[in-house]
Each structure stands twice: as structure tokens, then as C-alpha cells.
Write an enzyme that holds these catalytic residues in place. Structure first.
Site, PDB file in Angstrom:
ATOM      1  N   LYS A   1      -5.103  29.956   1.667  1.00  0.00           N
ATOM      2  CA  LYS A   1      -5.054  29.255   0.387  1.00  0.00           C
ATOM      3  C   LYS A   1      -5.532  30.138  -0.763  1.00  0.00           C
ATOM      4  O   LYS A   1      -4.983  30.090  -1.861  1.00  0.00           O
ATOM      5  CB  LYS A   1      -5.857  27.957   0.462  1.00  0.00           C
TER       6      LYS A   1
ATOM      7  N   ARG B   1      -8.945  21.459  13.724  1.00  0.00           N
ATOM      8  CA  ARG B   1      -7.711  22.248  13.583  1.00  0.00           C
ATOM      9  C   ARG B   1      -7.467  23.146  14.789  1.00  0.00           C
ATOM     10  O   ARG B   1      -8.389  23.499  15.520  1.00  0.00           O
ATOM     11  CB  ARG B   1      -7.830  23.144  12.337  1.00  0.00           C
TER      12      ARG B   1
ATOM     13  N   ARG C   1     -12.091  21.997   3.170  1.00  0.00           N
ATOM     14  CA  ARG C   1     -12.172  22.675   1.882  1.00  0.00           C
ATOM     15  C   ARG C   1     -13.091  21.903   0.949  1.00  0.00           C
ATOM     16  O   ARG C   1     -13.248  20.693   1.076  1.00  0.00           O
ATOM     17  CB  ARG C   1     -10.776  22.793   1.251  1.00  0.00           C
TER      18      ARG C   1
ATOM     19  N   ASP D   1       3.316  25.674   6.022  1.00  0.00           N
ATOM     20  CA  ASP D   1       2.289  25.415   5.003  1.00  0.00           C
ATOM     21  C   ASP D   1       2.541  26.120   3.671  1.00  0.00           C
ATOM     22  O   ASP D   1       2.237  25.554   2.631  1.00  0.00           O
ATOM     23  CB  ASP D   1       0.906  25.824   5.537  1.00  0.00           C
TER      24      ASP D   1
ATOM     25  N   SER E   1      -2.130  18.229   1.509  1.00  0.00           N
ATOM     26  CA  SER E   1      -2.792  18.523   2.778  1.00  0.00           C
ATOM     27  C   SER E   1      -2.816  17.283   3.679  1.00  0.00           C
ATOM     28  O   SER E   1      -3.117  16.180   3.204  1.00  0.00           O
ATOM     29  CB  SER E   1      -4.216  18.994   2.512  1.00  0.00           C
TER      30      SER E   1
ATOM     31  N   TYR F   1     -15.565  27.564   7.345  1.00  0.00           N
ATOM     32  CA  TYR F   1     -14.412  26.704   7.633  1.00  0.00           C
ATOM     33  C   TYR F   1     -13.109  27.352   7.150  1.00  0.00           C
ATOM     34  O   TYR F   1     -13.032  27.855   6.017  1.00  0.00           O
ATOM     35  CB  TYR F   1     -14.573  25.318   6.987  1.00  0.00           C
TER      36      TYR F   1
ATOM     37  N   CYS G   1      -0.430  15.658   5.039  1.00  0.00           N
ATOM     38  CA  CYS G   1       0.604  14.653   4.743  1.00  0.00           C
ATOM     39  C   CYS G   1       1.923  14.949   5.444  1.00  0.00           C
ATOM     40  O   CYS G   1       2.965  14.404   5.059  1.00  0.00           O
ATOM     41  CB  CYS G   1       0.823  14.543   3.246  1.00  0.00           C
TER      42      CYS G   1
ATOM     43  N   HIS H   1       2.935  25.450  -1.876  1.00  0.00           N
ATOM     44  CA  HIS H   1       2.348  24.794  -0.697  1.00  0.00           C
ATOM     45  C   HIS H   1       3.457  24.033   0.030  1.00  0.00           C
ATOM     46  O   HIS H   1       3.523  22.816  -0.022  1.00  0.00           O
ATOM     47  CB  HIS H   1       1.243  23.842  -1.174  1.00  0.00           C
TER      48      HIS H   1
HETATM   49  P1  GTP Z   1      -2.172  20.677   6.111  1.00  0.00           P
HETATM   50  O1  GTP Z   1      -2.221  21.606   7.260  1.00  0.00           O
HETATM   51  O2  GTP Z   1      -3.514  20.108   5.764  1.00  0.00           O
HETATM   52  O3  GTP Z   1      -1.529  21.272   4.903  1.00  0.00           O
HETATM   53  O4  GTP Z   1      -1.363  19.353   6.595  1.00  0.00           O
HETATM   54  P2  GTP Z   1       0.179  19.045   6.887  1.00  0.00           P
HETATM   55  O5  GTP Z   1       0.862  18.680   5.608  1.00  0.00           O
HETATM   56  O6  GTP Z   1       0.783  20.126   7.695  1.00  0.00           O
HETATM   57  O7  GTP Z   1       0.099  17.686   7.731  1.00  0.00           O
HETATM   58  P3  GTP Z   1       0.423  17.396   9.285  1.00  0.00           P
HETATM   59  O8  GTP Z   1       1.852  17.656   9.629  1.00  0.00           O
HETATM   60  O9  GTP Z   1      -0.595  18.081  10.102  1.00  0.00           O
HETATM   61  O10 GTP Z   1       0.218  15.835   9.353  1.00  0.00           O
HETATM   62  C1  GTP Z   1      -1.001  15.209   9.065  1.00  0.00           C
HETATM   63  C2  GTP Z   1      -1.028  13.781   9.512  1.00  0.00           C
HETATM   64  O11 GTP Z   1       0.120  13.077   9.012  1.00  0.00           O
HETATM   65  C3  GTP Z   1      -0.996  13.633  11.021  1.00  0.00           C
HETATM   66  O12 GTP Z   1      -2.003  12.734  11.403  1.00  0.00           O
HETATM   67  C4  GTP Z   1       0.351  13.061  11.324  1.00  0.00           C
HETATM   68  O13 GTP Z   1       0.307  12.213  12.418  1.00  0.00           O
HETATM   69  C5  GTP Z   1       0.734  12.331  10.048  1.00  0.00           C
HETATM   70  N1  GTP Z   1       2.205  12.357   9.860  1.00  0.00           N
HETATM   71  C6  GTP Z   1       2.995  13.456   9.803  1.00  0.00           C
HETATM   72  N2  GTP Z   1       4.304  13.134   9.659  1.00  0.00           N
HETATM   73  C7  GTP Z   1       4.352  11.783   9.603  1.00  0.00           C
HETATM   74  C8  GTP Z   1       5.420  10.833   9.445  1.00  0.00           C
HETATM   75  O14 GTP Z   1       6.607  11.175   9.329  1.00  0.00           O
HETATM   76  N3  GTP Z   1       5.065   9.510   9.420  1.00  0.00           N
HETATM   77  C9  GTP Z   1       3.771   9.104   9.542  1.00  0.00           C
HETATM   78  N4  GTP Z   1       3.525   7.805   9.514  1.00  0.00           N
HETATM   79  N5  GTP Z   1       2.744   9.968   9.699  1.00  0.00           N
HETATM   80  C10 GTP Z   1       3.014  11.278   9.720  1.00  0.00           C
HETATM   81  C1  SPV Z   2      -4.792  22.338   3.730  1.00  0.00           C
HETATM   82  O1  SPV Z   2      -5.863  21.740   3.527  1.00  0.00           O
HETATM   83  O2  SPV Z   2      -3.787  22.191   2.988  1.00  0.00           O
HETATM   84  C2  SPV Z   2      -4.663  23.212   4.906  1.00  0.00           C
HETATM   85  C3  SPV Z   2      -5.851  23.534   5.652  1.00  0.00           C
HETATM   86  O3  SPV Z   2      -3.581  23.693   5.196  1.00  0.00           O
HETATM   87  S1  SPV Z   2      -6.843  24.722   4.869  1.00  0.00           S
HETATM   88  O4  SPV Z   2      -6.449  26.036   5.361  1.00  0.00           O
HETATM   89  O5  SPV Z   2      -8.200  24.420   5.220  1.00  0.00           O
HETATM   90  O6  SPV Z   2      -6.633  24.684   3.438  1.00  0.00           O
HETATM   91 MN    MN Z   3      -1.952  23.026   3.740  1.00  0.00          MN
END
Ligand code: GTP
Ligand code: SPV
Ligand code: MN
Length: 592
Positions: free
Chosen positions: A206, A374, A69, A277, A248, A197, A250, A226
Site C-alpha cells: 500500500k 491474513r 492498518r 489487490d 478493503s 502488521y 469487500c 486499488h
Molecule cells: P483486501 O485484501 O482487504 O483488499 O480485501 P478484498 O477486497 O480482497 O476482499 P476479499 O475478497 O478478501 O473478501 C472479503 C470478505 O468479503 C470475505 O469475508 C468474503 O467472504 C466477502 N465476500 C467476497 N465476495 C463476496 C460476494 O460476492 N458476496 C458476499 N456476500 N460476500 C463476499
Molecule cells: C487492504 O487493507 O486493502 C489490504 C490489506 O489489502 S493491507 O495490506 O493490510 O493493506
Molecule cells: Mn487491499
């Protein structure tokens, strides 16, 4: 597919603008999608992956300058600048339309206009809403067909209504100088140009489900957030639902699909995924807050996903998925990304398309997959998908959890003192930036409710809306918590094991919701007594480590409060008095 005059008139107008060779309506049939997949493979837009190992799966690569983004090119085009607020970039709508139309004009020449009618939420659900996206990209059509419910059934439900969101996407020549992602909240309109993207072009996600929907939600008395939605089933078979907002990349997808630790599984605990999400939430007939996931697929971060960290996500990607900007294993035409396993493919193609020796390339410090690469996977593939996923009424929410990446200061978990104090905690969420958006990574910034890039109106008014939702829900409101999985030790290693072990924290949260466990009152809220977090079966972790990440250091929090004081200045008199009072309270308590 429809006689809806507002839709037909708008499509005529857009056709005259972008000048396509032909128009194709997406009816939602598998035959039509299969034709499009073939066409995308023939043109090179997509690569068909090994159909024995990854049936129905495809690969796509975006331009190297178009992989995340772009927050500084994302505009909220409300009539008044004040209504976009201090946290959004704003452009006057007529100027914005002119700028965008000048870029879009004639851009579909020699190309096809695809018309995608889609529903955010179960088709016909009272919590669902409808959009129409026009695009010249088959990749977008195929992704939208996974991420949302598309086709004839959506038009049937809409009928003659004018309550639908317009979305125009023009891929153009992917020029980053002319890339704009524009929301017109007062016109229910989205225009996205010069990108291909995900978050910039899958307009249901979003752009609609958060930026436009947050504005609709304020006006209509509901919430677009979110947030992931998960259900925790206890050994008695009772399921309680939790929504959690983390910025994002996290950890939302990981938490939503977590596998309980072995000891919990043995006792009969289960975790069910409703969404990973976005949550749309509304007060239900019994006065509680109910949530649906408006999406129908997962657009998840690939790197870090593996059979240990998130098997449910990985299994979800094994059929009918699209992979974007990951690496390919050319020996067996499958995909790879960092930490999928320990063996980068020798005969590899990195995310930009160069053929490399994987192990050597990685050893030299390069990444084979883009950090924001992704997968797009159907929710139906998810082994732990909740039986309530399609429930048009949604699920009742017991707890709302905020969180972010904070190497120190913020404890593993704490509970807010009240709803308004919880809104305050959400509003001061800080987190290190990630690769999900273009720009520097690892810098702590304030990201209120993880909505900084996604709130479609003045964030001061958004805070006020949160406070009003609390008044509307009264004592039936969910309890509000904050978590931080990301505290690090002196060597920079994460202290808390995270992932499945986060259930230990959710268990405490749900016990607090039922008044089943005591807590320690601190300056910031209620923190667990270390003995109340179950550590059974955890290796290399003890109560001492736990105490270190539960600690609330008043000196650090006084500094934090000073930072919030600075941050809040942005909002001027739009800052609700309730949050000002909460900040004053925190300042006093940290001094005490
Ligand atoms: P978006 O799709 O961008 O909104 O991201 P998301 O919030 O769904 O994040 P996602 O679950 O894909 O995690 C992103 C990163 O955080 C990955 O590299 C994970 O390995 C890391 N991660 C997720 N949960 C944990 C946790 O409990 N501990 C740690 N140390 N890392 C974590
Ligand atoms: C985020 O960035 O929070 C995502 C991926 O979930 S995107 O759809 O690119 O915003
Ligand atoms: Mn997201």
C-alpha cells in the site's frame, strides 16, 4: 550487490541512524531464505506448521494491538498541506523526519538490518518500479519475498539509476502511541515505525504501490489503483480483462479467483487471475489501457475463505505460505479460521495465543481467528493464475468496475453514461467499513475509487487525473461500471448469491462493452433488463429477486446526491468542474 551510489549513501545514512549490529542483503536465493526461516523459528518469531499437510508454511502472530492498518496514524508528508489534500493526514516533511528519526534512532541495536531490493512488477518491465526496504524483522523479509520480486536481479536492472523508492521499517517496541506510517511522495520515501502488521510494514504494497505510486502516476501520466485484474475467457477462447476497485475486505480476492458457475464451466467459460489487490495501468502502443499487477503474492483475508467460497485462494495457501493471526489446531499443527470448515479444532490456540476448546469458545460468541487475519501466498500457487501474469506489457483492459458494501440504494450493477460519469460514480463510492483498518466496522463512508486510505496526494487532483486519463484514452478507454454484491433483505441476508455467480454480472458487463446487449436508462446510468442476466442453474433465486436488486429508487438517489453534495464540499475549488456537472445532472434526473 550494487554500486549504485544513491543506494549505498542512503544505507550508510540509515545505518548511522538505527545502529544495527550487522547488515544482511537479501539476494533472493532460497538458501538465504531457508536460513532466515530457521532463525525465525528458533527465536519464536514464526512457528513451522505441519510440513506434510502445509509444506513450506509458517505461522506468525502480531501484537494484539497491531492487527490492521491504522488510517489516523498514516501520514502524507508533502511539502504543502494542500498537496496531501482533505482526505489525508498531513505532516510537514522536516517535522515528520525529525519525529520519525527520534523514534528510529538506535532501534536496530543488537539487531540485524536486512536490505531488501525489490521490484513491483515483472523485473525489467516498462511498467515496473523498484524499491529498497530496510527492516529489522525476518517476518517482513519473508513476506516481502513472497509479495514482491526480490534480490540481485532487481539491482542488476536498476544499475546506477536514482529512480527507486526508499523504505525504512523499524519494528521498535510496537507502541501504538508511537506508530506512524509516513509517505514522503516528493522524496520517494516511506518510513514506518512501531508496527509489524502487513499493510503497515510490507512497504511495497500500500505504501509504495498505491500511495507513492499514485503520486508518480499523476506526474507521469499513468494510474496506480486499488484494483483486482481478471481475465474472462469465453467458449471461443477469447479473453477479456476487467479491473475492479472495491474497498478493503469487500471482495477483490474473491472476484479475482472466482470459479464460474457449473453451467458456465460446461460451456467452456474460464476466469484467470492477474491480480487481486493492485493494478498499475498505462496507455499502450495501440492506444488502449494496459494493466499489470505489481505484486507477486496474495495478502488475503483468511476468514471466509474455504473450498466452497474460494477454492483457488485456499489452494494457493497450501504451500510456501505465511499465516498471520489465524488460529492453530494444536493436534496436527495446522491452521483454522472462521468458516474454513464447520469444525473448529477442539485443541485450539486462538489468534492471541491462548489455548482454548474451539467449539466451546466459538459457541460462546468468540472468534478463533482475528477478522483481519491474513495469508501471504505466492501467486505461482494459484491454479487459475493468468498466462499473462508475467507479461511485461500487461493486459488490455475492457472494463473498469467500482463497487462497495451497500445494504441498499445501489443496484447489483449499472453502467456509467460516459467516462466522466464513470469517474463521478467512482468518486462517490460508499461502503461499510471493515476489519481491514482499525476503528468501527459496518459504518457507510465515502471511499472514492476504494482509494480513500491509499491516495498519496490531493484527492481533488486525483479526480482530475482520472478525467485527464479519459481524455488521453478517448474512444479506446475502458467502459466504466458499478456493482454491489451486498444488498440485503428485511432480515439482513444478502439477496444476491455472489462469489462465482458474480460471473453472471461480468458477462453482462462484457456484452455491454461489445454493444451486444440493450439496457434500461435510469437516473444513475444503464441498468440491465432482468432477462439479460443469466439466472440458469441458480437455486432460490428468480427474476423477481433480481428485479428488486436492479431497482433504482429516485427518492433514495436524491438523498444519496445530497450526501455527495456534502462530501464534495471538502474538496473546495479542487473539485473538477466535470464532477460538479455530473452531480448536477444526477440531481436533475432523480427529480425528473
Ligand atoms: P483486501 O485484501 O482487504 O483488499 O480485501 P478484498 O477486497 O480482497 O476482499 P476479499 O475478497 O478478501 O473478501 C472479503 C470478505 O468479503 C470475505 O469475508 C468474503 O467472504 C466477502 N465476500 C467476497 N465476495 C463476496 C460476494 O460476492 N458476496 C458476499 N456476500 N460476500 C463476499
Ligand atoms: C487492504 O487493507 O486493502 C489490504 C490489506 O489489502 S493491507 O495490506 O493490510 O493493506
Ligand atoms: Mn487491499
Amino acid at each position: 550487490m550494487t554500486n549504485n551510489k544513491t543506494i549505498l549513501a542512503w544505507i550508510d545514512e540509515m545505518k548511522a541512524l538505527v545502529n544495527p549490529d550487522q547488515v544482511v542483503w537479501i539476494d533472493g536465493s532460497e538458501e538465504q531464505l531457508e536460513e532466515l526461516r530457521k532463525e525465525a523459528v528458533e527465536s519464536g518469531e514464526m512457528i513451522k506448521l505441519n510440513q506434510e499437510k502445509l509444506p513450506g508454511c509458517y505461522y506468525h502472530r502480531t501484537a494484539p494491538n497491531d492487527v490492521a492498518r491504522v488510517e489516523d496514524r498514516t501520514l502524507i508528508c508533502s511539502r504543502k498541506e494542500e498537496d496531501a489534500g482533505p482526505t489525508n493526514h498531513w505532516k510537514e516533511p522536516q517535522e515528520a523526519y525529525k519525529m520519525l528519526y527520534d523514534i528510529a534512532r538506535g532501534s536496530y541495536k543488537g539487531r540485524t538490518m536486512y536490505v531488501i531490493p525489490y521490484s513491483m512488477g515483472p523485473v525489467g518491465s516498462p511498467l515496473a518500479k523498484i524499491g529498497v526496504e530496510l527492516t529489522d524483522s525476518i517476518y517482513v523479509v519473508l513476506n516481502m519475498s513472497i509479495m514482491t520480486r526480490v534480490g540481485q536481479k532487481v539491482m542488476d536492472v536498476l544499475g546506477d539509476s536514482n529512480d527507486w523508492v526508499r523504505g525504512l521499517h523499524c519494528k521498535c517496541d510496537v507502541d501504538p502511541e508511537k506508530r506512524w506510517i509516513c509517505q514522503f511522495p516528493e522524496d520517494n520515501t516511506i518510513i514506518s515505525v512501531n508496527s509489524a502488521y502487513g499493510g503497515n510494514v510490507l512497504l511495497g504494497k500500500k505504501c509504495f504501490a498505491l500511495r507513492i505510486a499514485s503520486y508518480q502516476a499523476k506526474n507521469e501520466g499513468w494510474m496506480a489503483e486499488h484494483m483486482l485484474i481478471l481475465g474472462v475467457e469465453n467458449p471461443k477462447g477469447e479473453v477479456k480483462y476487467v479491473c475492479a476497485a472495491f474497498p478493503s475486505a469487500c471482495g477483490k480476492t474473491n472476484l479475482a479467483m472466482m470459479i464460474p458457475p457449473e453451467g458456465y464451466r460446461a460451456k467452456g467459460y474460464k476466469v484467470w487471475t492477474v491480480g487481486d489487490d493492485i493494478a498499475w495501468m498505462r496507455k499502450g502502443p495501440d492506444g488502449r489501457l494496459y494493466a499489470i499487477n505489481p505484486e507477486n503474492g496474495f495478502f488475503g483475508v483468511a476468514p471466509g475463505t474455504n473450498m466452497k467460497s474460494n477454492p483457488n485462494a485456499l489452494i494457493s495457501t497450501q504451500k510456501g505460505a505465511i499465516f498471520t493471526n489465524v488460529a492453530r489446531n494444536l493436534d496436527d499443527n495446522t491452521v483454522w479460521w472462521e468458516s474454513l470448515d464447520k469444525n473448529p479444532p477442539v485443541n485450539a490456540e486462538e489468534w492471541k495465543g491462548a489455548k482454548v476448546n474451539g467449539p466451546e469458545y466459538v459457541a460462546a460468541g468468540n472468534k478463533l481467528a482475528h477478522p483481519n487475519s491474513r495469508f501471504t501466498a505466492p501467486t505461482a500457487n494459484c491454479p487459475c493464475l493468468s498466462s499473462e501474469f508475467e507479461n511485461p506489457q500487461g493486459v488490455p483492459v475492457s472494463a473498469i468496475v467500482f463497487g462497495g458494501r451497500r445494504p441498499d440504494t445501489v443496484p447489483l450493477v449499472y453502467q456509467s453514461r460516459s467516462w466522466n460519469n464513470g469517474v463521478f460514480i467512482g468518486s462517490i463510492t460508499g461502503s461499510e467499513t471493515t476489519a481491514a483498518a482499525a476503528g468501527a466496522v459496518g459504518v457507510v463512508r465515502r471511499d472514492p475509487m476504494a482509494m480513500l486510505p491509499f491516495c498519496g496526494y490531493n484527492m481533488g487532483d486525483y479526480f482530475k487525473h482520472w478525467i485527464e486519463m479519459g481524455e488521453m484514452l478517448g474512444d479506446k478507454a475502458p467502459k466504466i461500471f458499478n456493482v454491489n454484491w451486498f444488498r440485503v433483505d428485511e432480515d439482513g441476508h444478502f439477496i444476491w448469491p455472489g462469489f462465482g455467480d458474480n460471473l453472471r454480472v461480468l458477462e453482462w458487463i462484457l456484452k455491454r462493452c461489445d454493444n451486444e446487449v440493450d439496457a434500461v436508462e435510469t437516473a444513475i446510468g444503464y441498468v440491465p433488463k432482468p432477462e439479460d442476466i443469466n439466472l440458469e442453474g441458480l437455486k432460490d433465486f428468480d427474476e423477481e429477486k433480481l428485479a428488486s436488486i436492479l431497482k433504482v429508487d429516485n427518492a433514495k438517489w436524491a438523498k444519496e446526491a445530497a450526501g455527495v453534495e456534502e462530501f464534495y464540499k471538502k474538496f473546495g475549488d479542487k473539485l473538477p468542474q466535470e464532477l460538479r456537472d455530473e452531480l448536477n445532472g444526477l440531481e436533475e434526473r432523480t427529480k425528473a
